[in-house]
Design a protein around this motif. Structure first.
Motif, PDB file in Angstrom:
ATOM      1  N   UNK A 206      -7.788 -10.630  17.774  1.00  0.00           N
ATOM      2  CA  UNK A 206      -8.980 -10.174  18.488  1.00  0.00           C
ATOM      3  C   UNK A 206     -10.167 -11.030  18.084  1.00  0.00           C
ATOM      4  N   UNK A 207     -11.041 -11.368  19.062  1.00  0.00           N
ATOM      5  CA  UNK A 207     -12.173 -12.243  18.756  1.00  0.00           C
ATOM      6  C   UNK A 207     -13.085 -11.687  17.683  1.00  0.00           C
ATOM      7  N   UNK A 208     -13.216 -10.377  17.627  1.00  0.00           N
ATOM      8  CA  UNK A 208     -14.135  -9.788  16.660  1.00  0.00           C
ATOM      9  C   UNK A 208     -13.541  -9.685  15.265  1.00  0.00           C
ATOM     10  N   UNK A 209     -12.245  -9.937  15.151  1.00  0.00           N
ATOM     11  CA  UNK A 209     -11.593  -9.802  13.846  1.00  0.00           C
ATOM     12  C   UNK A 209     -11.800 -11.058  13.019  1.00  0.00           C
ATOM     13  N   UNK A 210     -12.156 -10.912  11.743  1.00  0.00           N
ATOM     14  CA  UNK A 210     -12.301 -12.090  10.880  1.00  0.00           C
ATOM     15  C   UNK A 210     -10.948 -12.704  10.575  1.00  0.00           C
ATOM     16  N   UNK A 211     -10.987 -13.940  10.166  1.00  0.00           N
ATOM     17  CA  UNK A 211      -9.741 -14.622   9.815  1.00  0.00           C
ATOM     18  C   UNK A 211      -9.141 -13.987   8.564  1.00  0.00           C
ATOM     19  N   UNK A 212      -7.835 -13.818   8.583  1.00  0.00           N
ATOM     20  CA  UNK A 212      -7.164 -13.224   7.430  1.00  0.00           C
ATOM     21  C   UNK A 212      -7.196 -14.189   6.249  1.00  0.00           C
ATOM     22  N   UNK A 213      -7.335 -13.631   5.077  1.00  0.00           N
ATOM     23  CA  UNK A 213      -7.369 -14.455   3.871  1.00  0.00           C
ATOM     24  C   UNK A 213      -6.030 -15.153   3.685  1.00  0.00           C
ATOM     25  N   UNK A 214      -6.086 -16.325   3.044  1.00  0.00           N
ATOM     26  CA  UNK A 214      -4.861 -17.097   2.833  1.00  0.00           C
ATOM     27  C   UNK A 214      -3.931 -16.413   1.847  1.00  0.00           C
ATOM     28  N   UNK A 215      -4.505 -15.750   0.853  1.00  0.00           N
ATOM     29  CA  UNK A 215      -3.694 -15.093  -0.170  1.00  0.00           C
ATOM     30  C   UNK A 215      -3.588 -13.595   0.069  1.00  0.00           C
ATOM     31  N   UNK A 216      -2.843 -12.920  -0.783  1.00  0.00           N
ATOM     32  CA  UNK A 216      -2.694 -11.467  -0.618  1.00  0.00           C
ATOM     33  C   UNK A 216      -3.983 -10.735  -0.946  1.00  0.00           C
ATOM     34  N   UNK A 217      -4.204  -9.643  -0.230  1.00  0.00           N
ATOM     35  CA  UNK A 217      -5.364  -8.803  -0.531  1.00  0.00           C
ATOM     36  C   UNK A 217      -5.169  -8.088  -1.872  1.00  0.00           C
ATOM     37  N   UNK A 218      -3.934  -7.750  -2.201  1.00  0.00           N
ATOM     38  CA  UNK A 218      -3.591  -7.177  -3.501  1.00  0.00           C
ATOM     39  C   UNK A 218      -2.367  -7.928  -4.018  1.00  0.00           C
ATOM     40  N   UNK A 219      -2.470  -8.432  -5.212  1.00  0.00           N
ATOM     41  CA  UNK A 219      -1.372  -9.242  -5.760  1.00  0.00           C
ATOM     42  C   UNK A 219      -0.820  -8.586  -7.016  1.00  0.00           C
ATOM     43  N   UNK A 220       0.496  -8.472  -7.044  1.00  0.00           N
ATOM     44  CA  UNK A 220       1.168  -7.985  -8.242  1.00  0.00           C
ATOM     45  C   UNK A 220       0.822  -6.558  -8.616  1.00  0.00           C
ATOM     46  N   UNK A 221       0.704  -5.688  -7.626  1.00  0.00           N
ATOM     47  CA  UNK A 221       0.407  -4.280  -7.918  1.00  0.00           C
ATOM     48  C   UNK A 221       1.707  -3.483  -7.923  1.00  0.00           C
ATOM     49  N   UNK A 222       1.682  -2.372  -8.620  1.00  0.00           N
ATOM     50  CA  UNK A 222       2.878  -1.544  -8.758  1.00  0.00           C
ATOM     51  C   UNK A 222       2.871  -0.408  -7.740  1.00  0.00           C
ATOM     52  N   UNK A 223       4.052  -0.077  -7.270  1.00  0.00           N
ATOM     53  CA  UNK A 223       4.218   1.049  -6.356  1.00  0.00           C
ATOM     54  C   UNK A 223       4.390   2.314  -7.192  1.00  0.00           C
ATOM     55  N   UNK A 224       3.517   3.273  -6.974  1.00  0.00           N
ATOM     56  CA  UNK A 224       3.587   4.544  -7.696  1.00  0.00           C
ATOM     57  C   UNK A 224       4.453   5.539  -6.933  1.00  0.00           C
ATOM     58  N   UNK A 225       4.293   5.575  -5.619  1.00  0.00           N
ATOM     59  CA  UNK A 225       5.080   6.485  -4.783  1.00  0.00           C
ATOM     60  C   UNK A 225       5.348   5.798  -3.458  1.00  0.00           C
ATOM     61  N   UNK A 226       6.502   6.092  -2.872  1.00  0.00           N
ATOM     62  CA  UNK A 226       6.888   5.498  -1.592  1.00  0.00           C
ATOM     63  C   UNK A 226       7.746   6.475  -0.810  1.00  0.00           C
ATOM     64  N   UNK A 227       7.132   7.497  -0.197  1.00  0.00           N
ATOM     65  CA  UNK A 227       7.918   8.447   0.593  1.00  0.00           C
ATOM     66  C   UNK A 227       8.636   7.746   1.737  1.00  0.00           C
ATOM     67  N   UNK A 228       9.743   8.313   2.158  1.00  0.00           N
ATOM     68  CA  UNK A 228      10.463   7.758   3.307  1.00  0.00           C
ATOM     69  C   UNK A 228       9.598   7.864   4.548  1.00  0.00           C
ATOM     70  N   UNK A 229       9.869   6.980   5.518  1.00  0.00           N
ATOM     71  CA  UNK A 229       9.046   6.945   6.732  1.00  0.00           C
ATOM     72  C   UNK A 229       9.053   8.285   7.458  1.00  0.00           C
ATOM     73  N   UNK A 230      10.186   8.978   7.457  1.00  0.00           N
ATOM     74  CA  UNK A 230      10.296  10.249   8.167  1.00  0.00           C
ATOM     75  C   UNK A 230       9.399  11.316   7.563  1.00  0.00           C
ATOM     76  N   UNK A 231       9.139  11.231   6.246  1.00  0.00           N
ATOM     77  CA  UNK A 231       8.321  12.241   5.590  1.00  0.00           C
ATOM     78  C   UNK A 231       6.892  11.774   5.349  1.00  0.00           C
ATOM     79  N   UNK A 232       6.549  10.563   5.768  1.00  0.00           N
ATOM     80  CA  UNK A 232       5.205  10.052   5.536  1.00  0.00           C
ATOM     81  C   UNK A 232       4.269  10.399   6.689  1.00  0.00           C
ATOM     82  N   UNK A 233       4.478   9.796   7.824  1.00  0.00           N
ATOM     83  CA  UNK A 233       3.574  10.007   8.946  1.00  0.00           C
ATOM     84  C   UNK A 233       4.306  10.407  10.223  1.00  0.00           C
TER      85      UNK A 233
END
Length: 249
Positions: A184-211
């Motif tokens: 989209x024209x109004x969207x800024x260019x995405x950064x070259x690197x990750x927005x969050x790098x090397x972070x740990x997953x604390x919880x990861x519900x299954x897709x059926x129980x998430x949204x």
């Protein structure tokens, strides 16, 4: 008379010459009562089978004593039942007791034994892999860890299905697309690197129980508190930000 006497004498002699049946019976019984000859037996203590049995019993006793002695050297300590990510709350249900023998007795003090009381309101400060001993240095108070929990909603096809608590991931922020497949024209260019790098997953519900029907999957990430403001500032530049999650090996 002489004849009679002679006859009498001859009869007496003849009677004397005849054997008495009772005497013969006694002699036969005496012969039968004599026990048969037996060979002399070797003393039991000279039987080699006895000494072999004694040696086997003694060997089994010594082996059992050594086995029990070695078992006494083991200590039950807590290990991670599954991967524990940095920032994850420490739950006794995530731990498994395991017997371990320490070559250095002083090293035992670096880990939690089953007799230790786990700190209340604590969390893991670094990744502890499944089966790894739980070190004291990897557990800290939740208020002093310097990590905050950040939830994100990711399209199910943009996150590896096997991602779960304890995994280390990179989160990329992708510019939303217009109807024609371009940014989209109004969207800024995405950064070259990750927005969050090397972070740990604390919880990861299954897709059926998430949204539910949205098709998105929720991930709760442990993010250093100092990096959280910058991450939210990037999100504010997008109306509908899209994330791509990459799991590190």
């Amino acid at each position: 008379m002489a004849r009679l006497g002679g006859a009498t004498t001859a009869g007496a002699r003849s009677g004397a010459a005849q054997p008495d049946d009772r005497t013969g019976a006694r002699a036969g019984a005496a012969v039968d009562a004599v026990p048969p000859a037996q060979r002399s037996q070797r003393p039991v203590w000279r039987d080699p089978r006895l000494w072999i049995g004694v040696v086997l019993v003694a060997a089994s006793v010594v082996a059992g004593a050594r086995l029990f002695a070695s078992a006494d050297d083991t200590v039950q300590v807590w290990t991670a039942g599954s991967d524990l990510g940095a920032g994850q709350r420490l739950d006794p249900g995530d731990l498994v007791a395991q017997r371990v023998r320490f070559a250095d007795a002083a090293a035992l003090g670096d880990y939690f034994t089953v007799d230790d009381e786990l700190p209340a309101d604590s969390e893991v400060t670094r990744v502890v892999g499944a089966g790894e001993l739980l070190p004291r240095s990897a557990v800290g108070a939740a208020s002093s860890s310097g990590l905050v929990e950040v939830p994100i909603a990711v399209d199910a096809e943009l996150v590896p299905p096997g991602v779960g608590p304890g995994d280390t991931v990179d989160v990329y922020l992708v510019a939303p697309l217009d109807g024609g497949g371009g940014a989209q024209p109004s969207a800024p260019a995405a950064a070259a690197g990750p927005a969050l790098a090397g972070v740990s997953v604390v919880a990861a519900p299954a897709a059926a129980s998430s949204f539910g029907t949205s098709g998105k999957r929720q991930l709760v990430l442990a993010v250093p508190e100092a990096e959280a403001p910058g991450f939210f500032a990037q999100l504010a530049q997008y109306d509908l930000p899209t994330f791509t999650v990459v799991r590190r090996g």
